[in-house]
Write an enzyme that holds these catalytic residues in place. Structure first.
Site, mmCIF file in Angstrom:
data_model
loop_
_atom_site.group_PDB
_atom_site.id
_atom_site.type_symbol
_atom_site.label_atom_id
_atom_site.label_comp_id
_atom_site.label_asym_id
_atom_site.label_seq_id
_atom_site.Cartn_x
_atom_site.Cartn_y
_atom_site.Cartn_z
ATOM 1 N N ASP A 43 0.881 -1.249 0.100
ATOM 2 C CA ASP A 43 -0.050 0.091 0.018
ATOM 3 C C ASP A 43 0.705 1.092 0.196
ATOM 4 O O ASP A 43 1.866 1.275 0.562
ATOM 5 C CB ASP A 43 -0.907 -0.025 1.204
ATOM 6 N N LYS A 62 -10.837 5.266 -5.379
ATOM 7 C CA LYS A 62 -12.315 5.104 -5.234
ATOM 8 C C LYS A 62 -13.136 6.223 -5.118
ATOM 9 O O LYS A 62 -14.350 5.944 -5.157
ATOM 10 C CB LYS A 62 -12.540 4.217 -4.033
ATOM 11 N N LYS A 118 -12.571 1.259 -13.284
ATOM 12 C CA LYS A 118 -12.773 0.108 -12.891
ATOM 13 C C LYS A 118 -13.432 -0.955 -13.956
ATOM 14 O O LYS A 118 -12.938 -2.132 -14.128
ATOM 15 C CB LYS A 118 -13.794 -0.112 -11.679
ATOM 16 N N SER A 161 -16.801 2.109 5.529
ATOM 17 C CA SER A 161 -15.310 2.038 4.843
ATOM 18 C C SER A 161 -14.907 3.634 4.964
ATOM 19 O O SER A 161 -15.582 4.632 5.031
ATOM 20 C CB SER A 161 -15.593 1.771 3.493
ATOM 21 N N ARG A 206 -23.467 15.407 -7.099
ATOM 22 C CA ARG A 206 -22.078 15.816 -7.288
ATOM 23 C C ARG A 206 -21.694 15.221 -8.713
ATOM 24 O O ARG A 206 -22.537 14.652 -9.341
ATOM 25 C CB ARG A 206 -21.109 15.051 -6.367
ATOM 26 N N LYS A 250 -20.080 0.547 -9.422
ATOM 27 C CA LYS A 250 -20.074 1.674 -10.350
ATOM 28 C C LYS A 250 -19.277 1.414 -11.512
ATOM 29 O O LYS A 250 -19.499 2.471 -12.537
ATOM 30 C CB LYS A 250 -19.223 2.879 -9.482
#
Length: 649
Positions: free
Chosen positions: A339, A393, A447, A483, A569, A435
């Site tokens: 990460d 994300k 994605k 999350s 948005r 999405k």
């Protein structure tokens, strides 16, 4: 009165009376029951004339009764926690004492011993009956004093939702807590089918209420401050919106057992081990969202990963970190955790060293976009399985930074996928999103392009166009509860600040899933996948975000907190689709997982398109980057975005 209170406080502050005190109390009860019985059946004069014979007889009978005390351990119980079992043991020990005393009576009579055995058979039986009742009374009175007179003034008056075995088990548990945290005032029938059967019924001396009763009035009348949800009725309560609204409107606090879905239940009853581990917490909005319990075959997951080398990208994120925890349980040989977020990755490093010290875990801070670094990691670590969770994300962020979304999400995925083929990784599991279906924003489209590439790569391997053994599996699901950056943590921060809670549109809906549940489904899909599939998770019923905000305000008890609608948005749509409307699905090995039948792409076409897209992104021209994305994914139609201009014919 002050002396009595002092004595009671002295006793109840002790853990328990010593065994010898309990023994003396019980023996004294037997002795004085004998004196009382003889006095009832005989005149006072006879009582005085035969006092020595009576004393010797009672001392013998008390000694014989001690055998029963020893067999049934009546002196080892704590009076304040007496139960039916304890009363039964008292009765059985006294039955043993009675039997031995009768044997002694007949023996003394046969031997013509006049000094012992003065009590008749009737008097002896009566004596033990009175002694049993007296010993029961002592235990019940002490328990009542503890439960009622000396109950903690801070203890919360509660009802228990549920009126069957699990609720009774919970009720017994809260009555044994020390100091008492809850005072039981009654039960609420957990389903309408039980209402007629349980109407006017009492459990543990407390009334069972049902939905026909005015619960709001009852709560106010008896000063109820909380409702405990039976561990076996959590799912019923989550789906009982009417009951939730009734309770929340009264202002009572609602408590659930921690990890109720993991508690062991056999034939509708909590096991002893689960009852011993009950812990209550005040509910959060996540606990009240209706959802079905998800059963996953984790044994097959464990068999696949045990003793293997596992690489996880995005290991410090919401999904990635949970994947680390769940995989570590099955003792892989080694774990490579990647990460680029230093502080969260450090937290993962500490977690692994503290909770899984026996597992060799490499925590690396780097970006998946660094091809040479990734090559070095793959060549030295040689993983067996790759779980790819790394991605940007956040929809608004990627809408403003499309080139970064391509370089990280798409090109980073390509690097990891290509290295997986080169180093003969057995299985590559990619985490995608709902999405990606009919995308309306840059993030979702990026994605979808990732999905296209790994599917085309899997197809090329199966067609023999590329040499390799790797199976590529994609998992697609919606929002996960709690999350990082999701709506619930945002609402919590806004509540702490006094509001308002911001919602983009009054009709916007989203699907939600618990992070552990989502990760378990990812692991099972990865285990069973044969390569090339896009697994779609059943996310249950969608949630109206405005209702979610209202519920959080109610649960917080905050007053005058408003909900402010800010408008959709860029790239945001009112609802997320889990499948493209042109796609069909077919069932899989799990009822909560379906397989999407999507349009396949040839590897050469996908590779060329993605390479061109990456090269365009290097110029950081947002419009040109998004234009190329729309060429690769024709169903990508922008919403509430400056890129809508590219959709005009």
């Amino acid at each position: 009165m002050n002396l009595l209170n002092s004595i009671l406080n002295w006793y109840f502050k002790k853990e328990a009376l010593p065994y010898w005190c309990m023994f003396l109390i019980d023996t004294a009860t037997i002795f004085f029951s004998g004196l009382f019985t003889y006095w009832i059946f005989n005149k006072t004069g006879a009582f005085i004339d035969h006092r020595f014979e009576l004393l010797y007889t009672l001392l013998l009978y008390v000694l014989l009764t001690c055998v029963g005390f020893r067999i049934f351990h009546t002196y080892s119980g704590i009076l304040r926690y007496s139960s039916f079992v304890d009363l039964w043991h008292v009765a059985m020990s006294n039955a043993v004492g009675l039997a031995l005393s009768l044997i002694a009576h007949f023996t003394m009579e046969y031997l013509h011993v006049d000094k012992i055995g003065i009590l008749t058979l009737t008097e002896t039986c009566t004596m033990f009956l009175i002694a049993t009742l007296a010993m029961w009374t002592i235990r019940v009175l002490v328990k009542m004093l503890y439960d009622v007179i000396l109950a903690d003034k801070k203890a919360v008056r509660v009802l228990i939702y549920g009126a069957m075995e699990g609720a009774v088990g919970l009720a017994k548990y809260i009555r044994t807590q020390q100091p008492a945290k809850f005072v039981l005032m009654g039960f609420i029938a957990h389903e309408k089918s039980n209402e007629n059967r349980l109407h006017h019924v009492r459990l543990m001396g407390k009334k069972v209420y049902n939905t026909q009763d005015n619960l709001a009035h009852i709560i106010k009348k008896y000063g109820i401050k909380g409702v405990l949800i039976s561990p076996t009725r959590t799912k019923d309560f989550q789906n009982d919106r009417e009951m939730q609204n009734t309770l929340i409107s009264t202002g009572v606090k609602i408590y659930m057992t921690i990890s109720a879905h993991e508690m062991q239940v056999e034939n509708g009853k909590l096991t002893d081990s689960s009852l011993a581990d009950i812990k209550m917490k005040e509910v959060s909005v996540e606990d009240l969202l209706p959802r079905d319990e998800i059963q996953v075959d984790m044994n097959s997951v464990g068999a696949l990963l045990r003793g293997k080398k596992v690489l996880i990208t995005g290991s410090a994120g919401s999904i990635g970190s949970e994947m680390v925890r769940q995989i570590a349980i099955y003792k892989p040989a080694e774990m490579m955790l990647i990460d680029q977020a230093e502080t969260p990755q450090h937290d993962i490093r500490l977690m692994m060293s503290n909770e899984y010290p026996d597992i060799v875990a490499h925590t690396v801070v780097t970006s998946i976009c660094k091809e040479k670094r990734m090559e070095e990691i793959f060549s030295t670590f040689q993983p067996d399985y790759v779980f790819h969770a790394a991605a940007y994300k956040h929809v608004p962020m990627m809408e403003d930074n499309p080139s970064e979304s391509i370089q990280n999400n798409v090109w980073g995925t390509k690097i990891i996928a290509d290295l997986s083929v080169k180093y003969n990784i057995k299985k590559f599991v990619m985490i995608s999103t709902d999405k990606a279906v009919n995308p309306t924003n840059v993030m979702g489209c990026s994605k979808r392009i990732c999905e296209i590439y790994v599917q085309s790569l899997d197809k090329a391997i199966k067609d023999g166009k590329i040499k390799g053994i790797t199976q590529f599996v994609t998992t697609r699901f919606g929002n996960v509860l709690g999350s990082n950056g999701s709506v619930i943590p945002l609402f919590r921060k806004q509540l702490e600040a006094g509001g308002p809670l911001t919602v983009t549109h009054p009709k916007i809906i989203r699907y939600f899933m618990l992070i552990p549940e989502a990760c378990k489904l990812v692991l099972e899909a990865g285990t069973h996948g044969k390569g090339g599939e896009i697994f779609v998770f059943d996310m249950g019923e969608p949630v109206l975000i405005a209702d979610l905000a209202k519920r959080m305000i109610q649960l917080s008890g905050a007053k005058n907190v408003e909900i402010k609608y800010t408008g959709l948005r860029e790239g945001e749509k009112l609802y997320e689709e889990v499948l493209n409307e042109k796609e069909n699905t077919k069932p899989s090995f799990h009822e909560k997982i379906r397989i999407a039948e999507v349009r396949s792409y040839e590897y050469e076409e996908a590779q060329q398109s993605i390479t061109e897209l990456y090269q365009i992104s290097a110029a950081y021209d947002d419009m040109n980057t998004v234009r190329k994305m729309k060429e690769i994914v024709p169903e990508y139609i922008s919403k509430h975005s400056r890129y809508e201009a590219l959709d005009q014919k």
